[in-house]
Structures are given as structure tokens and as C-alpha cells.
Design an enzyme around this catalytic site. Structure first.
Site: not given
Lengths: 194, 194
Positions: A7, A68, A141
Site C-alpha cells: 500500500d 495499489e 496501511d
């Protein structure tokens, strides 16, 4: 198959590692957050994030890295730092010959909850359940990084080519395949709005 | 003092190297463009750009690297790739302990032509004149990279602290100091609009 999810972030970069076994059974391996000091210069912060990610890659030697996707229309205050953190993550993987996959938040939510619009808390609960954890992974996160790793493990890869295999997918998997197709239609989505 | 300028880009990343001697006399050393194939995946493209930049840094061993600041409101189709190319450039410099400076296009134009709104062709002509080149450097990315290196060499560093020294600056240098102050007022501009 070991999958390392990222992330991306310049201040906090989540890292989650899962193992996908037979019948897509998933096991938790590791979760952590690599941090950099907002008071340091941009180049030293990127170096810190890069080194942290290299250490994780060399420790867990994943078969794939799932990051991501960053979109240009995301939060203007952080989007460039986030894109650069994603960039050094891609670089670190490419240097090791590890395949990189980019997944949108919608794909991750669909894969995990069956709903691309799921709330953060629903995703965190499902991540906890799927990986048989006793408590929810923190901070956010870290949970997101695990979600990205799980998303990649559960991806309906056959479905992306369309055709007969898609008939055997669950409704959630079909929705996900459709969302992925939409994203891919835009070409290299890292360069485009959704 | 050897300065390596980078005009970041994922498809074409300009690199320009100049030497700043006594009395800020500038000499041309090198100009080139590092390229990546738009048909390759994002991670392999970043690896290509990173390796190309590392080769240049190891060849010219600059005392400073001057990179164009990327703004979130720039061209949406390319801004994230540009930011990531700038990111791997910063990383490559940081890994070698070379100081990194970020300069806005306005700062570069002001430093070189005395006009922060100068046209591209004016900047290219002045770069050619300042470096005593016989022909204008091509392509544009190459000229821009030289402009960034020159901008850093000519920076009115004393002026940034305000005070007496600023009185001795030319009008162009004062305008530039003001533009730099405006940019710095935003904190880490890489994260903000102008």
C-alpha cells in the site's frame, strides 16, 4: 505462492505478505509498515522507503508483488509522493525479476468482500477472517497491504480472457473481472483517471 | 562543480551535464536522453530509466543533481509517470550521497532568460549561447535538462536568505529569488499545487 502486497505511501508504506496454497487457501506470513520522516528531504525519504521494501523483498522472496494503482485525480496533497513510493516499489521488484501487478482499490474490495464499494472496516474484518487472525491488522496501511496481496491471490485470472471459464465464477468474481476489464480498457491506468 | 540536470519523463528522460567554474563560468560536458519503451510494463520502464540514470551518475560523478519539480496539476496523462521518473532519479542520487535540488520550470526560465514566462525556443537559444554550443541541443528534453543544470549553477543561493546580498543581484536574479521563495513557502512543493 508467496505474494507481497504494497500500500504505497511516502510517510507510511504498508507491506503485507501472504501465502496462497492449494485451492487458494491463504495463510498470513507478515505485515509491517515502512516509514519515512516527513521532515527529511524527498530524495532521502524515497531512499528510506526503497531500502525498507528491498529488505522485505529479500526476506520473503515473493513470487509476485501486488501494488495499489495510483490515479492522477487522487488527493493532490499526497498523490505525487504516493506515486513515487509505488514507483520505487515497482523498481525494487523489477530489479529482482519479480512480476508486478497493479490492482485498484475497487478490485481489492471486490475480491475480498464481494462489494467494490465496501467500507474500510468491512475490508479489514474480511482480511482478518480470511487470514484467520485473532485481531485486525493495524495500522490501516498494513491491512490495505494484506488486502492487496489477498486480492492478487484470489484474482480470477482465467476470467480476464473472457469465454467459458467466466461462467464458473461467483457473482463477486464476475463483478471483479468486469471492473478489471474496465480498468485495463484504459491502457496503462497508472497514467489515467478511472 | 559538476551539475547533472534531469528533465524527468518515463518515455524520454533528459540528462544534461555542465561544469561551473570560477565566476560561474559554465562549460558543456554532456547531453543525452534515457528512453523506455511505452509498450513495456511500468516496472520494467522504471528500471530502464533508473539504470540509465545510474550509468550517467557513475560516469560523470556530479556534485549536485538538479531535477525539475513535478506538480500534481500538470498533464494528467503523464504526470504520474513523470513523478515516478523524478522519483527514481532522486533515489539514484540519494544512493550515491549526491545532493538533490528541485527547480520549477519558472525558476529555470528566469535563471536562463531573465523571464519566468519565456518561450521554449528562447530558453533553448540562451542555453546554446551560455554553453557556447554550435547548434541547439536536441531533442527538447535534452535542452531542458541542460537548462535545469544551468539553473542550479546560477542559483542566487545567498539571496534566498534575504537581506543585504539581494541588493547586489540583477533584476532577473531578484525575480528568480522571489519565485523560489514563493515555491518554498509551500513547503515540500512536490506535494502541492503552485
Amino acid at each position: 505462492m508467496i505474494i507481497l502486497g504494497v500500500d504505497p505511501g511516502l510517510t507510511r508504506c504498508g507491506v503485507g505478505v501472504v501465502e496462497a496454497g492449494a485451492s487458494r487457501r491463504l495463510s498470513f506470513i507478515h505485515v509491517d509498515v515502512v516509514r519515512s520522516d516527513p521532515h527529511e528531504s524527498q530524495d532521502l525519504r524515497l531512499l528510506k522507503i526503497y531500502r525498507g521494501l528491498c529488505t522485505k523483498l529479500d526476506e520473503f522472496i515473493p513470487d509476485a508483488v501486488s501494488i495499489e494503482r495510483v490515479f492522477a485525480q487522487a488527493n493532490r496533497n499526497t498523490v505525487l509522493g504516493t506515486a513515487q513510493a509505488a514507483g520505487v516499489a515497482m523498481l525494487a521488484a523489477a530489479q529482482r525479476g519479480i512480476p508486478v501487478a497493479l490492482h485498484t482499490p475497487t478490485e481489492a474490495k471486490l475480491a475480498i468482500t464481494g462489494n467494490g464499494q465496501a467500507q474500510k472496516i468491512q475490508v479489514e474484518r474480511m482480511v482478518t477472517r480470511i487470514l484467520n487472525l485473532n485481531t485486525m491488522p493495524t495500522p490501516a496501511d498494513a491491512a490495505d497491504a494484506l488486502a492487496l496481496a489477498i486480492c492478487h491471490a484470489l484474482r480470477p485470472s482465467g476470467a480476464l480472457q473472457g469465454g467459458e471459464r467466466e461462467q464458473h465464477l461467483t457473482q463477486a468474481q464476475r463483478q471483479w473481472a468486469e471492473a478489471t476489464r474496465k480498468a485495463n480498457r484504459g491502457g496503462n491506468m497508472l497514467h489515467r483517471g478511472m
